[in-house]
Design a protein around this motif. Sequence first.
Motif, PDB file in Angstrom:
ATOM      1  N   TRP A   1      -4.524   7.966  42.085  1.00 56.96           N
ATOM      2  CA  TRP A   1      -3.350   6.926  42.759  1.00 56.96           C
ATOM      3  C   TRP A   1      -3.012   6.644  43.347  1.00 56.96           C
ATOM      4  CZ3 TRP A   1       1.052   9.776  39.348  1.00 56.96           C
ATOM      5  CH2 TRP A   1       0.963  10.101  37.936  1.00 56.96           C
TER       6      TRP A   1
ATOM      7  N   LYS B   1       4.289   1.921  47.598  1.00 55.08           N
ATOM      8  CA  LYS B   1       4.668   1.966  45.476  1.00 55.08           C
ATOM      9  C   LYS B   1       5.874   2.929  45.384  1.00 55.08           C
ATOM     10  CE  LYS B   1      -0.884   2.002  44.847  1.00 55.08           C
ATOM     11  NZ  LYS B   1      -1.688   1.923  44.506  1.00 55.08           N
TER      12      LYS B   1
ATOM     13  N   GLU C   1       0.040  13.526  45.266  1.00 55.06           N
ATOM     14  CA  GLU C   1      -0.016  13.040  43.755  1.00 55.06           C
ATOM     15  C   GLU C   1       0.277  14.393  43.135  1.00 55.06           C
ATOM     16  OE1 GLU C   1      -3.973  12.105  40.685  1.00 55.06           O
ATOM     17  OE2 GLU C   1      -3.857  10.860  42.485  1.00 55.06           O
TER      18      GLU C   1
ATOM     19  N   ARG D   1       3.569  13.998  39.727  1.00 51.98           N
ATOM     20  CA  ARG D   1       2.633  13.579  38.512  1.00 51.98           C
ATOM     21  C   ARG D   1       3.782  15.154  37.369  1.00 51.98           C
ATOM     22  NH1 ARG D   1      -1.708  12.496  36.431  1.00 51.98           N
ATOM     23  NH2 ARG D   1      -3.341  11.406  38.152  1.00 51.98           N
TER      24      ARG D   1
ATOM     25  N   MET E   1       4.131   4.158  34.832  1.00 54.47           N
ATOM     26  CA  MET E   1       2.654   3.642  35.077  1.00 54.47           C
ATOM     27  C   MET E   1       2.673   2.554  34.387  1.00 54.47           C
ATOM     28  SD  MET E   1       1.664   6.703  35.285  1.00 54.47           S
ATOM     29  CE  MET E   1       0.448   6.581  35.182  1.00 54.47           C
TER      30      MET E   1
ATOM     31  N   VAL F   1      -1.749   3.812  37.342  1.00 56.13           N
ATOM     32  CA  VAL F   1      -1.248   4.414  38.479  1.00 56.13           C
ATOM     33  C   VAL F   1      -0.025   3.947  38.390  1.00 56.13           C
ATOM     34  CG1 VAL F   1      -4.017   3.861  39.595  1.00 56.13           C
ATOM     35  CG2 VAL F   1      -2.443   1.569  39.259  1.00 56.13           C
ATOM     36  N   PRO F   2       0.757   4.391  39.239  1.00 55.09           N
ATOM     37  CA  PRO F   2       2.361   4.416  39.856  1.00 55.09           C
ATOM     38  C   PRO F   2       2.661   2.801  39.570  1.00 55.09           C
ATOM     39  CG  PRO F   2       2.125   6.644  40.347  1.00 55.09           C
ATOM     40  CD  PRO F   2       0.926   5.372  40.431  1.00 55.09           C
TER      41      PRO F   2
END
Length: 220
Positions: free
Chosen positions: A45, A79, A175, A179, A190, A195-196
């Motif tokens: 990710w 992100k 990560e 999760r 997602m 990936v986020p």
Amino acid sequence: EYLLVIGFLVVLVPFWLLLTRSEAAVAVAQPVTAGAGNGSVGSPWFALSDGLFFHPGHAWVRRDGPDLVRVGVDDFAQKLLGWPTAISLPRVGDHLEQGGDGFALEVDHEAFDLVSPIEGEVVARNQEVLDRPHLLNEDPYGAGWLLEVKVPRLDHKLKNLLSDRTARAWMAEAETEVRERMAPELGPVMQDGGVPVSGFARQLDPDRWQELARQLLLCG
């Protein structure tokens, strides 16, 4: 002739299935490192970049000389928060403390004060990223750098940071924490490719995303 065609198909179908499975296995094995530049590694990710040192507050350091480093924020931070509308940097000549106040990102009228990954004197600021904050998201390990810092006893200071295998293990833990915070119904967190999405803190906790982001980034 019919027997020849049937025999050809009998051989072709299993071969095609085997080839497809092999290609899928290779695709799954490749980590997602989009947006991190060349030499990228990391978790599926969140990308890291080779040759950098990382602070647990999700800021990075790159050695640019015997006592000079370049500083920025990592792929996880950009992100998590999404696109900043403004970036606040210390002035040239200011002194930074490792783990102390570093720089601030303004997102949705909220200021997030990230810690400095290194101790030293600010000798340059990236004016381009101040004018175009989106560079931080588009190229966090390249054009989105923030500061240049002169660091006394640089080798000693770098020992306090994460690099190589320890950095990869740390990012994998980050990560895992994300999760574990995701509820099953959080599909919107997602994007295509698994990936986020940018600014995924809002999807993890819409009511208290600012508090969550500060916690994950060790912000003040």
